[in-house]
Design an enzyme around this catalytic site. Structure first.
Site, PDB file in Angstrom:
ATOM      1  N   ASP B  11      -6.182  -3.883   6.129  1.00 49.07           N
ATOM      2  CA  ASP B  11      -5.561  -2.621   6.485  1.00 49.07           C
ATOM      3  C   ASP B  11      -5.402  -1.665   5.169  1.00 49.07           C
ATOM      4  O   ASP B  11      -4.841  -2.180   4.320  1.00 49.07           O
ATOM      5  CB  ASP B  11      -4.318  -2.890   7.226  1.00 49.07           C
ATOM      6  N   GLU B 130      -4.039  -1.786  20.577  1.00 48.93           N
ATOM      7  CA  GLU B 130      -2.991  -2.069  19.965  1.00 48.93           C
ATOM      8  C   GLU B 130      -2.104  -2.383  21.232  1.00 48.93           C
ATOM      9  O   GLU B 130      -1.381  -1.597  21.753  1.00 48.93           O
ATOM     10  CB  GLU B 130      -2.279  -1.030  18.964  1.00 48.93           C
TER      11      GLU B 130
END
Lengths: 239, 253
Positions: B11, B130
């Site tokens: 990330d 998500e």
């Protein structure tokens, strides 16, 4: 004049092929120009996508004859994924299409697969020496054990080919729903089993080589194939 | 033999790899290029690199950084962050991505998915979901790095995306992300039950055993790992060894 030219026919991730080749030689170019392709000592046909789009990409750039002429002159040609499929005579993706016809055979869709295997066949799978897998493509092969030492031993069948130094049972990265079906079993250099089905994962005859998987995405074993091809190209350029 | 993929995830925020818990409270882990190379050398089967603030800040990711991440790697790369258009996808592919992961903008404009599949091929288009539990057995799809509600039921949203032909699902549990308590197996089971394409589970990897469970019990096609690698609790060969001990075919690099 670059020794190796990556044929840019408007399809696929050409940069990863370039990156892998450049690890072994700086004498590599990327081009859609017929003249530059004609002058190269060896060609790489990369690609990803549909058969027809690939042939059309070559046709509109006037590259069909260039690739065929290079093959006829004995220049090394490495087809990757779609590029490998285009080497055969016919493809059956969204219709029936004529390929380059550098090797006899067809490109067809996977039959229904066992064990919940999904298409596209996406991910890592092992390649085995066709000479040591007793059954012909399409009949399924026995599970091979994958000890590293033994893999080197079995990989000896690949000596003198573009797969030299690759362990039998080495994993390569595949993304495809259609597979290579060469007419002549002698043109099968390596086979792979997926969902109980065995198909040709590397085909070759003399200077013409096709990998269904992406050697440039297949870690250190895959890169060895690129290295071998670069040497083949360098030898061809010296002749 | 078809092997199960172990995929480290980076990330990225600014010049750094970061990691949080529940996608929040981000800590700097290190340099993306160095980490990518380290995981390649350890035997990663793929790599995922996501610009996790691009869509939140509505700006383009750093494509030069993305390109340098891919430079030394010879494994497939999935990239994403802030993708709004076919043009953005093309930029990621030019930066060296083999696949792109799309979340936020697809929930607002779902036709982006079918257009992308048509233009670039299914194998190239990953739906990133998500998912955050909303009630027992139900999850809502979140966007913008787990920050915003989409109002979409995650399972229904995935069904729609399957109809549009996406090639893979990257399934993140917001509830489990960064917790290192194992994957959300209930969420995973709900998705693998309906998906006829590969499902990559992400969020909560604890150890090799948790990876093996996700594959053997949850039918994940690939496992995505971040915290336990970033904090050097495990190296990739350790995790693969445990998976192999549980009869999971893995790649020997």
């Amino acid at each position: 004049m670059a020794r190796i030219c990556i044929v840019d026919y408007g399809i696929g991730n050409i940069h990863s092929a370039m990156k892998a080749l450049k690890r072994f030689t700086q004498d590599v170019s990327l081009s859609e120009d017929p003249k530059e392709i004609r002058d190269a000592a060896a060609l790489v046909l990369p690609g990803q996508g549909a058969f027809e789009a690939g042939m059309e990409g070559l046709r509109v750039r006037g590259l069909l004859d260039e690739v065929k002429t290079a093959a006829a002159k004995g220049k090394p040609i490495l087809g990757i994924c779609l590029g490998a499929q285009l080497l055969l005579e016919k493809g059956y993706e969204f219709g029936e299409w004529e390929g380059l016809g550098l090797l006899p055979g067809e490109v067809v869709h996977f039959p229904p697969l066992k064990d919940g295997a999904k298409t596209p066949h996406m991910g890592w799978n092992s390649i085995e020496s066709a000479l040591l897998v007793p059954s012909p493509p399409g009949r399924g092969c026995p599970e091979q054990s994958r000890g590293a030492g033994e893999g080197q031993e079995r990989g000896k069948a690949w000596k003198g080919t573009v797969l030299e130094g690759v362990n039998a049972g080495a994993d390569m990265y595949f993304i495809h729903s259609y597979f290579l079906k060469p007419k002549d079993p002698a043109h099968v250099l390596a086979e792979t089993m997926y969902g109980g089905f065995t198909f040709a994962s590397v085909i070759g005859k003399g200077n013409i080589i096709g990998c269904q998987f992406h050697p440039e995405k297949s870690g250190k074993m895959g890169i060895r194939i690129i290295d071998n091809f670069v040497r083949l190209a360098q030898n061809a350029a010296r002749r | 033999m078809h092997s199960v993929r172990l995929i480290p995830r980076l990330d990225i925020k600014g010049p750094n790899v970061v990691k949080g818990i529940h996608l929040e409270g981000l800590r700097v882990i290190g340099n993306p290029v160095d980490l990518a190379r380290k995981y390649f050398e350890q035997g990663a089967d793929e790599l995922i690199a996501m610009d996790i603030v691009a869509s939140l800040y509505q700006r383009s990711p750093d494509f030069d950084l993305m390109r340098s991440i891919g430079n030394e790697l010879f494994i497939p790369l999935t990239m994403g962050g802030g993708i709004q258009s076919l043009h953005d996808i093309n930029n990621f592919l030019r930066a060296g991505a083999d696949k792109v992961a799309i979340n936020t903008y697809a929930t607002r404009n779902p036709t982006l998915l079918s257009e992308a599949v048509h233009q670039f091929g299914a194998q190239c288009i990953v739906l990133s979901v998500e998912a955050k539990r909303s009630s027992p057995g139900h999850w809502e799809a979140y966007t913008d790095g787990g920050r915003e509600h989409s109002g979409l039921d995650a399972i229904e949203w995935i069904k729609r995306a399957l109809d549009m032909g996406v090639g893979e699902i990257l399934l993140t549990s917001v509830d489990f992300d960064g917790t290192k308590k194992g994957y959300d197996r209930e969420l995973l089971a709900a998705v693998t039950a309906i998906a006829d394409i590969p499902v990559v589970i992400h969020g909560g990897a604890k150890d090799g055993m948790s990876l093996a469970e996700a594959v053997n019990d949850g039918h994940a096609d690939a496992v995505c790992v971040a915290s336990i690698l970033h904090y050097d609790e495990y190296a990739i060969p350790d995790l693969k060894k445990t998976m192999a001990e549980h009869r999971i075919p893995i790649r020997h690099p």
